[in-house]
Design a protein around this motif. Sequence first.
Motif, PDB file in Angstrom:
ATOM      1  N   GLU A   1       7.251   2.684   4.997  1.00  0.00           N
ATOM      2  CA  GLU A   1       7.733   3.727   4.085  1.00  0.00           C
ATOM      3  C   GLU A   1       7.699   3.189   2.651  1.00  0.00           C
ATOM      4  O   GLU A   1       8.026   2.018   2.420  1.00  0.00           O
ATOM      5  N   PRO A   2       7.349   4.029   1.670  1.00  0.00           N
ATOM      6  CA  PRO A   2       7.338   3.551   0.283  1.00  0.00           C
ATOM      7  C   PRO A   2       8.741   3.181  -0.198  1.00  0.00           C
ATOM      8  O   PRO A   2       9.704   3.894   0.096  1.00  0.00           O
ATOM      9  N   GLN A   3       8.840   2.050  -0.908  1.00  0.00           N
ATOM     10  CA  GLN A   3      10.152   1.619  -1.416  1.00  0.00           C
ATOM     11  C   GLN A   3      10.171   1.466  -2.932  1.00  0.00           C
ATOM     12  O   GLN A   3      11.229   1.360  -3.532  1.00  0.00           O
ATOM     13  N   MET A   4       9.003   1.419  -3.539  1.00  0.00           N
ATOM     14  CA  MET A   4       8.925   1.162  -4.985  1.00  0.00           C
ATOM     15  C   MET A   4       9.307   2.429  -5.762  1.00  0.00           C
ATOM     16  O   MET A   4       8.978   3.535  -5.330  1.00  0.00           O
ATOM     17  N   ASP A   5       9.995   2.263  -6.914  1.00  0.00           N
ATOM     18  CA  ASP A   5      10.303   3.492  -7.647  1.00  0.00           C
ATOM     19  C   ASP A   5       9.081   3.944  -8.455  1.00  0.00           C
ATOM     20  O   ASP A   5       8.178   3.156  -8.752  1.00  0.00           O
ATOM     21  N   ALA A   6       9.077   5.229  -8.776  1.00  0.00           N
ATOM     22  CA  ALA A   6       7.872   5.857  -9.343  1.00  0.00           C
ATOM     23  C   ALA A   6       7.474   5.212 -10.673  1.00  0.00           C
ATOM     24  O   ALA A   6       6.277   5.063 -10.960  1.00  0.00           O
ATOM     25  N   ALA A   7       8.453   4.817 -11.482  1.00  0.00           N
ATOM     26  CA  ALA A   7       8.121   4.254 -12.797  1.00  0.00           C
ATOM     27  C   ALA A   7       7.365   2.932 -12.628  1.00  0.00           C
ATOM     28  O   ALA A   7       6.369   2.665 -13.326  1.00  0.00           O
ATOM     29  N   GLU A   8       7.802   2.121 -11.687  1.00  0.00           N
ATOM     30  CA  GLU A   8       7.139   0.837 -11.449  1.00  0.00           C
ATOM     31  C   GLU A   8       5.717   1.065 -10.892  1.00  0.00           C
ATOM     32  O   GLU A   8       4.759   0.398 -11.275  1.00  0.00           O
TER      33      GLU A   8
ATOM     34  N   GLY B   1       2.981   5.829  -2.577  1.00  0.00           N
ATOM     35  CA  GLY B   1       4.146   6.723  -2.562  1.00  0.00           C
ATOM     36  C   GLY B   1       4.190   7.608  -1.327  1.00  0.00           C
ATOM     37  O   GLY B   1       4.920   8.597  -1.293  1.00  0.00           O
ATOM     38  N   VAL B   2       3.410   7.280  -0.302  1.00  0.00           N
ATOM     39  CA  VAL B   2       3.488   8.002   0.988  1.00  0.00           C
ATOM     40  C   VAL B   2       3.469   6.966   2.120  1.00  0.00           C
ATOM     41  O   VAL B   2       2.972   5.855   1.935  1.00  0.00           O
ATOM     42  N   PRO B   3       3.992   7.349   3.305  1.00  0.00           N
ATOM     43  CA  PRO B   3       4.001   6.391   4.413  1.00  0.00           C
ATOM     44  C   PRO B   3       2.587   6.036   4.880  1.00  0.00           C
ATOM     45  O   PRO B   3       1.679   6.865   4.821  1.00  0.00           O
ATOM     46  N   VAL B   4       2.450   4.791   5.331  1.00  0.00           N
ATOM     47  CA  VAL B   4       1.199   4.279   5.877  1.00  0.00           C
ATOM     48  C   VAL B   4       1.442   4.032   7.366  1.00  0.00           C
ATOM     49  O   VAL B   4       2.456   3.431   7.734  1.00  0.00           O
ATOM     50  N   ILE B   5       0.520   4.524   8.217  1.00  0.00           N
ATOM     51  CA  ILE B   5       0.792   4.513   9.661  1.00  0.00           C
ATOM     52  C   ILE B   5      -0.338   3.837  10.426  1.00  0.00           C
ATOM     53  O   ILE B   5      -1.513   4.193  10.262  1.00  0.00           O
ATOM     54  N   ARG B   6       0.053   2.878  11.269  1.00  0.00           N
ATOM     55  CA  ARG B   6      -0.941   2.164  12.088  1.00  0.00           C
ATOM     56  C   ARG B   6      -0.827   2.617  13.541  1.00  0.00           C
ATOM     57  O   ARG B   6       0.274   2.646  14.091  1.00  0.00           O
ATOM     58  N   PRO B   7      -1.954   2.958  14.178  1.00  0.00           N
ATOM     59  CA  PRO B   7      -1.884   3.370  15.588  1.00  0.00           C
ATOM     60  C   PRO B   7      -1.803   2.156  16.520  1.00  0.00           C
ATOM     61  O   PRO B   7      -2.071   1.029  16.098  1.00  0.00           O
ATOM     62  N   LYS B   8      -1.479   2.414  17.785  1.00  0.00           N
ATOM     63  CA  LYS B   8      -1.383   1.323  18.767  1.00  0.00           C
ATOM     64  C   LYS B   8      -2.740   0.644  18.962  1.00  0.00           C
ATOM     65  O   LYS B   8      -2.832  -0.571  18.975  1.00  0.00           O
TER      66      LYS B   8
ATOM     67  N   GLN C   1       0.830  -1.210   0.000  1.00  0.00           N
ATOM     68  CA  GLN C   1       0.000   0.000   0.000  1.00  0.00           C
ATOM     69  C   GLN C   1       0.870   1.267   0.000  1.00  0.00           C
ATOM     70  O   GLN C   1       0.639   2.186  -0.775  1.00  0.00           O
ATOM     71  N   ALA C   2       1.880   1.271   0.870  1.00  0.00           N
ATOM     72  CA  ALA C   2       2.790   2.430   0.908  1.00  0.00           C
ATOM     73  C   ALA C   2       3.493   2.582  -0.444  1.00  0.00           C
ATOM     74  O   ALA C   2       3.641   3.705  -0.961  1.00  0.00           O
ATOM     75  N   ASP C   3       3.907   1.458  -1.042  1.00  0.00           N
ATOM     76  CA  ASP C   3       4.595   1.498  -2.343  1.00  0.00           C
ATOM     77  C   ASP C   3       3.700   2.107  -3.421  1.00  0.00           C
ATOM     78  O   ASP C   3       4.140   2.939  -4.209  1.00  0.00           O
ATOM     79  N   ILE C   4       2.442   1.676  -3.448  1.00  0.00           N
ATOM     80  CA  ILE C   4       1.533   2.104  -4.513  1.00  0.00           C
ATOM     81  C   ILE C   4       1.052   3.542  -4.297  1.00  0.00           C
ATOM     82  O   ILE C   4       0.751   4.261  -5.243  1.00  0.00           O
TER      83      ILE C   4
END
Length: 504
Positions: A473-480, A429-436, A424-427
């Motif tokens: 954190e997103p790790q995928m490059d933008a082209a992919e 392009g922004v961080p995804v955050i889960r609360p406690k 989800q973060a990869d697609i």
Amino acid sequence: MSQYVIAIDQGTTSSRAIVFDHDGNIVSTGQLEHEQIFPKAGWVEHDAAEIWNNTREVIGTALAQANLTRHDIVGVGITNQRETAVVWDKNTGVPVYNAIVWQDTRTQDIVDQLAADGGVERFKAKVGLPLATYFSGTKIKWILDNVEGARERAEAGDLLFGNTDSWVTWNLTGGTDGGVHITDVTNASRTLFMDLETLQWDEEILGIFGVPLSMMPAIKSSSEVYGTVHGSQLLREVPVAGILGDQQAATFGQAAFGTGEAKNTYGTGCFLIFNTGEEIVHSKNGLLTTLGYKLGDAAPHYALEGSIAVTGSLIQWLRDNIGMIKSAPEVEELAAAVEDNGGVYIVPAFSGLFAPYWRADARGAIVGLTRFVNKNHIARAALEATAFQTREVLDAVNADSGVDLTELKVDGGMVANDALMQFQADILGVPVIRPKVTETTALGAAYAAGLAVGFWKDLGELSSNWSEDKRWEPQMDAAERDRQMRLWKKAVTKSMDWVDEDVK
Ligand SMILES: Nc1ncnc2c1ncn2[C@@H]1O[C@H](COP(=O)(O)OP(=O)(O)O)[C@@H](O)[C@H]1O
Ligand SMILES: O=P(O)(O)OC[C@H](O)CO
């Protein structure tokens, strides 16, 4: 002596009661699933009597687990699957028909008839919603048109309508013996009948649908004392003080109180809510305009919503209908065995497509099949479908609001899936955050009730309860990322225009 708030979360698949302490931590939980009734393709029903019985039972479980009595509980908050329609007799308390669930598509003909005059956007400027089978209005009409004697009884003032919040509240506050017949603004905003500006039922639209005003619950704020419990000895005399539809409750539980804040909840379906503050924003990109929350007499907060009908239920379908996995978490193991989706895309348009397309004529499609594809690729594609659909909704939020979200707060049953959250973060392009605390839905309802009875003093106090558990954190490059989204959108086009006279 410590005090607590209890939240009742009446969801699509189960009913839960959760006790929270003052820090917003879970103290105890009771949970029971109810039967999913599928009488025909496209029909989904629940037994409302079973839901009420389960609700009473889970309250008992939650209290017993923590050794608490009603004297320890300062308030009850209620949150619920939205849109699902219950119609019952106010003299007997007996539903006239099973609850018709939000996913049910039997009312497409009613939608088509109403849309013949003015299209599906006919009422949108006033109520924020397109005409669609999803919302309560067409379901109520179906019951009045199809259940013998229902229309006459409704016109005589004997029948009541409610989403499951109203049903549970009416029963909890005494049922036939003085139960209050109410809903809150967030639930009311899912019926097709509430004017977004006046927060009242629109009598002209009710007239067009042939629904008597006398059936409709009084519309209240999301946080005030509505009455006290009389329908459960275990909570006798405890104030019922908060109601929020489950997606709005999750937004509240995530402390996304301010304009421009958002959350995405991954359950049976997936629902992204973006808080637009006191401003009513009309979407040009397939989002709904809905109520966010209203605290007592204060001004309401509105929201844009991206509703996706099928996400976790696609995993349930792999488990229950296809038998590919024995439990939902197993999908993660299967998907992890391959590096990518092998070219497969699954568009789970089981009830047509909701946001941002609103295409009732779509049906589910698996595309890109070759002799190479195996069940691991299918598992992966099933998970990825959730992430692709969420990206499309987020793009719509950006287009409507001009706001580029720099992170996304997430919750719901599927966020236990690490691989999905990374993708989800990869697609996005922004961080995804889960609360406690990931039971944000119940927490939001508890907050609404606790604010009304003075257990919590203000929103600032609630915000300080929120804390981060994990961040991807997103790790995928933008082209992919762009390549994958292009293929996904192509797959979506393959699901469209499937329903015709022979295939309903
Ligand atoms: N590890 C997992 N991976 C993927 N999906 C999961 C996982 N665990 C649960 N789910 C899905 O999450 C959903 C349950 O989430 P929940 O938030 O309890 O749903 P709801 O409130 O809609 O009933 C189910 O549809 C289930 O298939
Ligand atoms: O009960 P959930 O979590 O599947 O949520 C259902 C939504 O409220 C439907 O709009």
